[in-house]
Motif scaffolding. Sequence first.
Motif: not given
Length: 355
Positions: A314-340
């Motif tokens: 496993x690898x860390x993509x984003x570090x801990x911020x203290x707020x739960x991750x509410x949404x994740x999505x990734x496109x076929x071109x590997x653009x990543x959305x992270x929402x807390x």
Amino acid sequence: MSSSMTAEAVRTNPRRDGFASTQLEREGLSLDTGAPVTGSVVVGSSIAAGLGDGTILIFEPDSPPKVVEAHHGAVLCITTDPETDSIFTGGDDGRFLKTSLDGTVEEIASFGSRWVDCVAAGPKLFACSSGKTATVWSDGEAQPRTFEHPSTVGGLAFDAKGRLLAVGHYGGATVWEKGDRRWKSTSLKWKGSHGAVTFSPDGKCVVTSMQENAMHGWRLRDKADMRMSGYPAKVKNFTWMGSAPFLATSGADEAICWPFDGKDGPMGRSPATCCYGGKQVCTAVTGMLGHDALLAGFADGAVLAGRASEDAEDFVVKGSSGSPIAALAITSDAWLFVGEESGRILWVQLGGGEK
């Protein structure tokens, strides 16, 4: 997904104080919206996200995010129609909306003071629910059809052909089959409260998340039950991914990946796991069919990447911020959305877009 993603990330080493920030997230676009992220969905090469203040944000590669003032209250649910790239949302303002990528908003229906709890879209049709009622709009029909259920609808999903609509509710799920003149229903029973629902990619199974810290599935041809239990927390999010395929879910201290290959799917089999978060509970997952890589978000705000195999790291993509991750999505071109839940957002491309 990017084969070079791991070069941008940091190998996991769970500590009590979480994970440090990564170079990858520092290179991405970070925003603080001030409103909770309630959901996200891939729309072609873009990603749309709903917020607790009624806003829809549209993220496109190499462009500033587009802000769309949509609902007069929280966006409760969001989905997309892959054929038209339309975004469908329901809100606590009682409105069911259709939004285009250029920001045009169309009100499909208003239910007054009743919330629009769930939305779904399929080939040439779309649906929403409010209370116990699911409403379906189909091309070629002047008026929508309404289907009543024994309790408040907890989830909606069409199969890939748009022929079947699955509805989660208390006591199980109902599958509506579209005929030439009418829809007929089939009841799938299992005690408890059933929420979000999905069809397996081959359309042979229906799976729901439950209030009782479990998933439950049915094989449609014989209504055989698929018990997927043992979670320490409620499953808030799931995704189909991998070549098996797997149904990857949140709800534990790592992503739980149920295999759906073969005629019996997960029946009598143990799930694969990946993205171990230490003492943190996984709250969101995302991946793609055909790609065994998975991204998992956790209650401390960290995002890990892994693969559904025993020897994968496993690898860390984003570090801990203290707020739960509410949404994740990734496109076929590997653009990543992270929402807390806090409203913080990360928008970044993984590994230069190589899949």
